[in-house]
Design a protein around this motif. Structure first.
Motif, PDB file in Angstrom:
ATOM      1  N   ALA A  35      -7.051 -10.427 -11.424  1.00 21.52           N
ATOM      2  CA  ALA A  35      -8.090 -10.834 -10.483  1.00 21.52           C
ATOM      3  C   ALA A  35      -8.146  -9.937  -9.251  1.00 21.52           C
ATOM      4  O   ALA A  35      -9.087 -10.022  -8.460  1.00 21.52           O
ATOM      5  CB  ALA A  35      -7.867 -12.284 -10.059  1.00 21.52           C
ATOM      6  N   GLY A  36      -7.132  -9.093  -9.062  1.00 23.51           N
ATOM      7  CA  GLY A  36      -7.162  -8.141  -7.966  1.00 23.51           C
ATOM      8  C   GLY A  36      -6.924  -8.728  -6.591  1.00 23.51           C
ATOM      9  O   GLY A  36      -7.436  -8.208  -5.588  1.00 23.51           O
ATOM     10  N   ALA A  37      -6.152  -9.802  -6.511  1.00 20.19           N
ATOM     11  CA  ALA A  37      -5.858 -10.430  -5.217  1.00 20.19           C
ATOM     12  C   ALA A  37      -4.358 -10.673  -5.092  1.00 20.19           C
ATOM     13  O   ALA A  37      -3.906 -11.819  -5.089  1.00 20.19           O
ATOM     14  CB  ALA A  37      -6.628 -11.735  -5.073  1.00 20.19           C
ATOM     15  N   PRO A  38      -3.556  -9.612  -4.975  1.00 19.61           N
ATOM     16  CA  PRO A  38      -2.104  -9.795  -4.899  1.00 19.61           C
ATOM     17  C   PRO A  38      -1.684 -10.558  -3.655  1.00 19.61           C
ATOM     18  O   PRO A  38      -2.243 -10.364  -2.569  1.00 19.61           O
ATOM     19  CB  PRO A  38      -1.562  -8.357  -4.878  1.00 19.61           C
ATOM     20  N   ARG A  39      -0.703 -11.399  -3.811  1.00 20.63           N
ATOM     21  CA  ARG A  39      -0.232 -12.241  -2.705  1.00 20.63           C
ATOM     22  C   ARG A  39       0.273 -11.418  -1.536  1.00 20.63           C
ATOM     23  O   ARG A  39       0.077 -11.775  -0.371  1.00 20.63           O
ATOM     24  CB  ARG A  39       0.876 -13.162  -3.231  1.00 20.63           C
ATOM     25  N   ASN A  40       0.935 -10.296  -1.830  1.00 20.32           N
ATOM     26  CA  ASN A  40       1.561  -9.521  -0.760  1.00 20.32           C
ATOM     27  C   ASN A  40       0.652  -8.433  -0.199  1.00 20.32           C
ATOM     28  O   ASN A  40       1.124  -7.524   0.489  1.00 20.32           O
ATOM     29  CB  ASN A  40       2.884  -8.913  -1.232  1.00 20.32           C
ATOM     30  N   ALA A  41      -0.647  -8.507  -0.460  1.00 25.03           N
ATOM     31  CA  ALA A  41      -1.576  -7.497   0.055  1.00 25.03           C
ATOM     32  C   ALA A  41      -1.515  -7.345   1.576  1.00 25.03           C
ATOM     33  O   ALA A  41      -1.639  -6.224   2.087  1.00 25.03           O
ATOM     34  CB  ALA A  41      -2.993  -7.819  -0.393  1.00 25.03           C
ATOM     35  N   PRO A  42      -1.335  -8.441   2.367  1.00 28.14           N
ATOM     36  CA  PRO A  42      -1.294  -8.269   3.828  1.00 28.14           C
ATOM     37  C   PRO A  42      -0.042  -7.554   4.329  1.00 28.14           C
ATOM     38  O   PRO A  42      -0.016  -7.096   5.471  1.00 28.14           O
ATOM     39  CB  PRO A  42      -1.331  -9.712   4.349  1.00 28.14           C
ATOM     40  N   ALA A  43       0.991  -7.470   3.492  1.00 28.36           N
ATOM     41  CA  ALA A  43       2.250  -6.860   3.930  1.00 28.36           C
ATOM     42  C   ALA A  43       2.133  -5.338   3.907  1.00 28.36           C
ATOM     43  O   ALA A  43       1.452  -4.760   3.057  1.00 28.36           O
ATOM     44  CB  ALA A  43       3.394  -7.308   3.034  1.00 28.36           C
ATOM     45  N   GLY A  44       2.814  -4.698   4.825  1.00 28.10           N
ATOM     46  CA  GLY A  44       2.760  -3.245   4.888  1.00 28.10           C
ATOM     47  C   GLY A  44       3.641  -2.568   3.866  1.00 28.10           C
ATOM     48  O   GLY A  44       3.334  -1.462   3.400  1.00 28.10           O
ATOM     49  N   GLN A  45       4.754  -3.221   3.493  1.00 28.86           N
ATOM     50  CA  GLN A  45       5.724  -2.596   2.599  1.00 28.86           C
ATOM     51  C   GLN A  45       6.401  -3.649   1.725  1.00 28.86           C
ATOM     52  O   GLN A  45       6.422  -4.838   2.059  1.00 28.86           O
ATOM     53  CB  GLN A  45       6.798  -1.860   3.411  1.00 28.86           C
ATOM     54  N   VAL A  46       6.931  -3.175   0.605  1.00 29.00           N
ATOM     55  CA  VAL A  46       7.770  -3.994  -0.269  1.00 29.00           C
ATOM     56  C   VAL A  46       9.222  -3.694   0.072  1.00 29.00           C
ATOM     57  O   VAL A  46       9.604  -2.530   0.217  1.00 29.00           O
ATOM     58  CB  VAL A  46       7.502  -3.665  -1.755  1.00 29.00           C
ATOM     59  N   HIS A  47      10.027  -4.748   0.200  1.00 32.47           N
ATOM     60  CA  HIS A  47      11.433  -4.551   0.550  1.00 32.47           C
ATOM     61  C   HIS A  47      12.358  -5.191  -0.485  1.00 32.47           C
ATOM     62  O   HIS A  47      11.941  -6.033  -1.283  1.00 32.47           O
ATOM     63  CB  HIS A  47      11.713  -5.133   1.937  1.00 32.47           C
ATOM     64  N   ASN A  48      13.606  -4.734  -0.446  1.00 30.89           N
ATOM     65  CA  ASN A  48      14.656  -5.221  -1.354  1.00 30.89           C
ATOM     66  C   ASN A  48      14.373  -4.875  -2.813  1.00 30.89           C
ATOM     67  O   ASN A  48      14.889  -5.523  -3.723  1.00 30.89           O
ATOM     68  CB  ASN A  48      14.845  -6.738  -1.213  1.00 30.89           C
ATOM     69  N   TYR A  49      13.553  -3.857  -3.039  1.00 35.22           N
ATOM     70  CA  TYR A  49      13.260  -3.378  -4.395  1.00 35.22           C
ATOM     71  C   TYR A  49      13.994  -2.052  -4.550  1.00 35.22           C
ATOM     72  O   TYR A  49      13.514  -1.016  -4.087  1.00 35.22           O
ATOM     73  CB  TYR A  49      11.751  -3.197  -4.575  1.00 35.22           C
ATOM     74  N   LEU A  50      15.140  -2.093  -5.201  1.00 34.60           N
ATOM     75  CA  LEU A  50      15.999  -0.924  -5.298  1.00 34.60           C
ATOM     76  C   LEU A  50      15.243   0.260  -5.910  1.00 34.60           C
ATOM     77  O   LEU A  50      14.652   0.151  -6.979  1.00 34.60           O
ATOM     78  CB  LEU A  50      17.227  -1.244  -6.148  1.00 34.60           C
ATOM     79  N   GLY A  51      15.252   1.364  -5.227  1.00 42.68           N
ATOM     80  CA  GLY A  51      14.554   2.556  -5.688  1.00 42.68           C
ATOM     81  C   GLY A  51      13.125   2.653  -5.212  1.00 42.68           C
ATOM     82  O   GLY A  51      12.508   3.717  -5.295  1.00 42.68           O
ATOM     83  N   ARG A  52      12.567   1.529  -4.710  1.00 42.52           N
ATOM     84  CA  ARG A  52      11.199   1.517  -4.193  1.00 42.52           C
ATOM     85  C   ARG A  52      11.144   0.901  -2.801  1.00 42.52           C
ATOM     86  O   ARG A  52      10.092   0.444  -2.372  1.00 42.52           O
ATOM     87  CB  ARG A  52      10.282   0.716  -5.132  1.00 42.52           C
TER      88      ARG A  52
END
Length: 327
Positions: A35-52
């Motif tokens: 649907a193209g509406a990810p929950r974390n869209a307002p966040a600037g970055q993804v954290h605690n994702y090892l390697g990313r």
């Protein structure tokens, strides 16, 4: 869209794309409807994702889509609104009237954050208004943090105190503090502000403070709220899978669709992964759940493929010939 797929993945976030990646690498015909509406869209970055660590959410999804399509999976934009059993699998209806058939479903539709109805909260969501210290605590370390009170106000205050010594609990609509709670907050240096919160203040898009109903403004750099986490469960409801409430400290914090650790639901052929079934799953947790569900789902398809092959083989000339051969 008129063709038959082994697996239809509903939702193209971390859980859905991770499941689609594993299934397409297993040489399954996979369609992802997102649907193209990810929950974390307002966040600037993804954290605690090892390697990313620190990757912008949109960039992570773009990388995932490229990886998934590279193994032959198909991705289409759209919203799945209902599903029903049909022809040994499922017929899935999209909001625009399209339909598609799949042998199995992997539903990774996530959840919706229902925010407190206060001026400024939605506008600052994901930047100045936060909810998870493991997602955003480092970014506001040693800053002035406000906790919007409620049933979890004391818990949140003591939790966020790990990241900053300047934490203020706005009791707002929360319950009266017990003597023990007051002592804990005082011992940790958490200030308690009484009075109803009327809204949040900002300047040039940056949060600056909390405005009380009295008119007083308490300067804060970030405010922590406790959303209600509601599973996006419309397609699962159409199959008879109803979400259930989840409680914490005696209060309902949201709803989720129950599943086994494998991701299997009470409806055979339907798996779930990510926030639709695990409210506290972060991005890396959802990705791992998508992979886990995909492996179990593929094993289920292999069992069905083998059963159908045996049935076909048993009635063939080859089966008759094989019966007379020495073992």
């Amino acid at each position: 869209m008129d063709e038959r797929y082994d697996v239809l993945v509903v939702g193209g976030g971390a859980a859905g794309l991770s499941g689609a990646l594993a299934l397409s690498r297993a040489r399954r015909r996979v369609l992802v409807v997102d649907a193209g509406a990810p929950r974390n869209a307002p966040a600037g970055q993804v954290h605690n994702y090892l390697g990313r660590e620190g990757t912008p959410p949109a960039e992570l999804l773009a990388i995932g889509r490229e990886e998934v399509t590279g193994y032959g999976a198909e991705l289409v934009p759209g919203e799945v609104v209902a599903a029903e059993r049909a022809d040994g699998g499922f017929r899935v209806e999209l909001a625009d009237g399209r339909s598609v058939h799949a042998r199995r479903l992997l539903v990774t539709t996530g959840l919706t954050d229902e925010l407190p109805d206060l001026p400024g909260v939605r506008e600052q969501w994901g930047s100045g208004v936060l909810h998870c210290p493991y997602c955003h605590g480092w970014e506001v370390r040693d800053r002035a943090i406000g906790i919007l009170g409620g049933p979890f106000g004391v818990h949140a205050s003591l939790l966020w105190r790990q990241w900053s010594a300047d934490v203020t609990l706005f009791r707002h609509t929360g319950p009266e503090l017990t003597g023990e709670e007051g002592e804990q907050l005082a011992a940790r240096g958490v200030r308690v502000v009484e009075g109803e919160v009327a809204g949040l203040e900002s300047d040039a898009g940056r949060l600056t403070g909390v405005r009380l109903a009295s008119g007083e403004i308490v300067a804060r750099d970030a405010v922590v709220v406790a959303p209600r986490f509601t599973a996006n469960s419309a397609v699962l409801r159409s199959l008879g899978l109803e979400p259930v409430d989840m409680e914490m400290f005696g209060s309902v914090i949201g709803s989720y669709v129950p599943s086994e650790p494998t991701g299997a639901t009470a409806v055979p052929g339907v798996w779930v992964a990510g926030n639709v079934t695990t409210l506290n799953a972060q991005v890396i947790t959802s990705a791992a759940a998508g992979l886990n569900a995909a492996g179990q789902l593929n094993a289920d398809l292999i069992s069905e493929d083998t059963r159908l092959a045996v049935a076909a083989f048993s009635g063939s000339d080859d089966a008759v010939a094989a019966a007379g051969r020495p073992r």
